[in-house]
Enzyme design. Structure first.
Site, PDB file in Angstrom:
ATOM      1  N   GLY A  46      -4.693   1.876  17.187  1.00  6.24           N
ATOM      2  CA  GLY A  46      -3.917   2.882  17.901  1.00  6.24           C
ATOM      3  C   GLY A  46      -3.892   4.165  17.109  1.00  6.24           C
ATOM      4  N   GLN A  51      -0.611  12.115  14.291  1.00  2.55           N
ATOM      5  CA  GLN A  51      -1.401  11.756  13.113  1.00  2.55           C
ATOM      6  C   GLN A  51      -2.579  12.693  12.862  1.00  2.55           C
ATOM      7  OE1 GLN A  51      -1.478   7.423  14.495  1.00  2.55           O
ATOM      8  NE2 GLN A  51      -1.676   7.189  12.286  1.00  2.55           N
ATOM      9  N   CYS A  93      -0.863   1.312   8.577  1.00  2.00           N
ATOM     10  CA  CYS A  93      -0.976   2.545   9.344  1.00  2.00           C
ATOM     11  C   CYS A  93      -2.047   3.420   8.699  1.00  2.00           C
ATOM     12  CB  CYS A  93       0.367   3.276   9.329  1.00  2.00           C
ATOM     13  SG  CYS A  93       0.338   4.871  10.150  1.00  2.00           S
ATOM     14  N   LEU A  94      -2.878   4.027   9.538  1.00  4.15           N
ATOM     15  CA  LEU A  94      -3.934   4.908   9.015  1.00  4.15           C
ATOM     16  C   LEU A  94      -3.329   6.058   8.214  1.00  4.15           C
ATOM     17  CD1 LEU A  94      -6.158   4.949  12.203  1.00  4.15           C
ATOM     18  CD2 LEU A  94      -6.760   3.894  10.027  1.00  4.15           C
ATOM     19  N   HIS A 135       4.921   1.266  17.525  1.00  9.94           N
ATOM     20  CA  HIS A 135       4.477   1.981  16.321  1.00  9.94           C
ATOM     21  C   HIS A 135       3.965   3.382  16.672  1.00  9.94           C
ATOM     22  CE1 HIS A 135       2.226   1.877  12.279  1.00  9.94           C
ATOM     23  NE2 HIS A 135       1.711   2.918  12.895  1.00  9.94           N
ATOM     24  N   GLU A 136       3.165   3.473  17.737  1.00  7.04           N
ATOM     25  CA  GLU A 136       2.593   4.780  18.121  1.00  7.04           C
ATOM     26  C   GLU A 136       3.675   5.716  18.680  1.00  7.04           C
ATOM     27  OE1 GLU A 136      -0.100   5.421  16.917  1.00  7.04           O
ATOM     28  OE2 GLU A 136      -0.841   3.390  16.640  1.00  7.04           O
ATOM     29  N   HIS A 139       5.502   7.320  15.993  1.00  6.66           N
ATOM     30  CA  HIS A 139       4.799   8.480  15.430  1.00  6.66           C
ATOM     31  C   HIS A 139       5.189   9.758  16.166  1.00  6.66           C
ATOM     32  CE1 HIS A 139       2.117   7.074  12.310  1.00  6.66           C
ATOM     33  NE2 HIS A 139       1.573   6.146  13.068  1.00  6.66           N
TER      34      HIS A 139
HETATM   35 ZN   LIG Z   1       0.507   4.559  12.360  1.00  6.42          ZN
END
Ligand SMILES: [Zn+2]
Length: 180
Positions: A46, A51, A93-94, A135-136, A139
């Site tokens: 995702g 991000q 997480c990226l 989670h997204e 963000h």
């Molecule tokens: Zn993330």
């Protein structure tokens, strides 16, 4: 291909809440396309616009990396309208380099949003898909999964990042199997 750079903690842009998209225009469509390409290239399950430094409420997800594209979800202005149960998931997480931690979230969610084709849709998610949706959407509200763990664990990670920054270690997304 238009891969965008994924910002990593402690980039201040990750804290800024995104604003509602009022017009699904060419810019938004390009953003969606870029997010999808950047997510698959990372690879991640995702990615939120936040991000990549965009303040639009846009997320993309694909929790099925065995069949890329088959379960690809692109959501504009996603909102959780129902949440049930509870699940503990080891999240990464990226945007949070080299760290995972267990996070408790709802096990099942119902999310409303818009597609790039301007259709209003409802999506139901369970387990990993539910975790990824939450989670997204976090963000977009300027929240990282490390904001949902104990203060002690978060401080340990903060100190590690400070040390990396002092030592000039580049904070770039690693290549984990499952990062959201
Ligand atoms: Zn993330």
């Amino acid at each position: 291909m238009a891969l965008r750079k994924i910002l990593t903690y402690p980039a201040p842009e990750l804290k800024g809440p995104a604003h509602t998209v009022h017009n699904i225009d060419a810019t938004i469509n390009q953003l969606v396309t870029d997010l999808v390409e950047t997510m698959y290239a990372a690879p991640g399950v995702g990615l939120a616009a936040t991000q990549v430094g965009s303040a639009e409420r846009v997320i993309v997800l694909d929790v099925d990396h065995e069949n890329p594209g088959k379960h690809l979800v692109k959501l504009i202005n996603p909102v959780i309208v129902q949440a049930e149960g509870s699940i503990v998931w080891e999240e990464g997480c990226l945007s949070v380099v080299d760290f995972t931690a267990e996070v408790t979230r709802a096990r099942q969610v119902l999310v409303k949003g818009w597609t790039p084709e301007e259709k209003e849709i409802e999506i139901e998610g369970t387990d990993l898909f539910a975790v990824a949706l939450q989670h997204e959407i976090d963000h977009l509200d300027g929240k990282l999964f490390i904001d949902r763990i104990s203060r002690l664990k978060r401080d340990l990670y903060r100190r590690r990042v400070k040390k990396w920054l002092r030592e000039g270690v580049p904070l770039e997304p690693k290549k984990p199997a499952v990062s959201i």
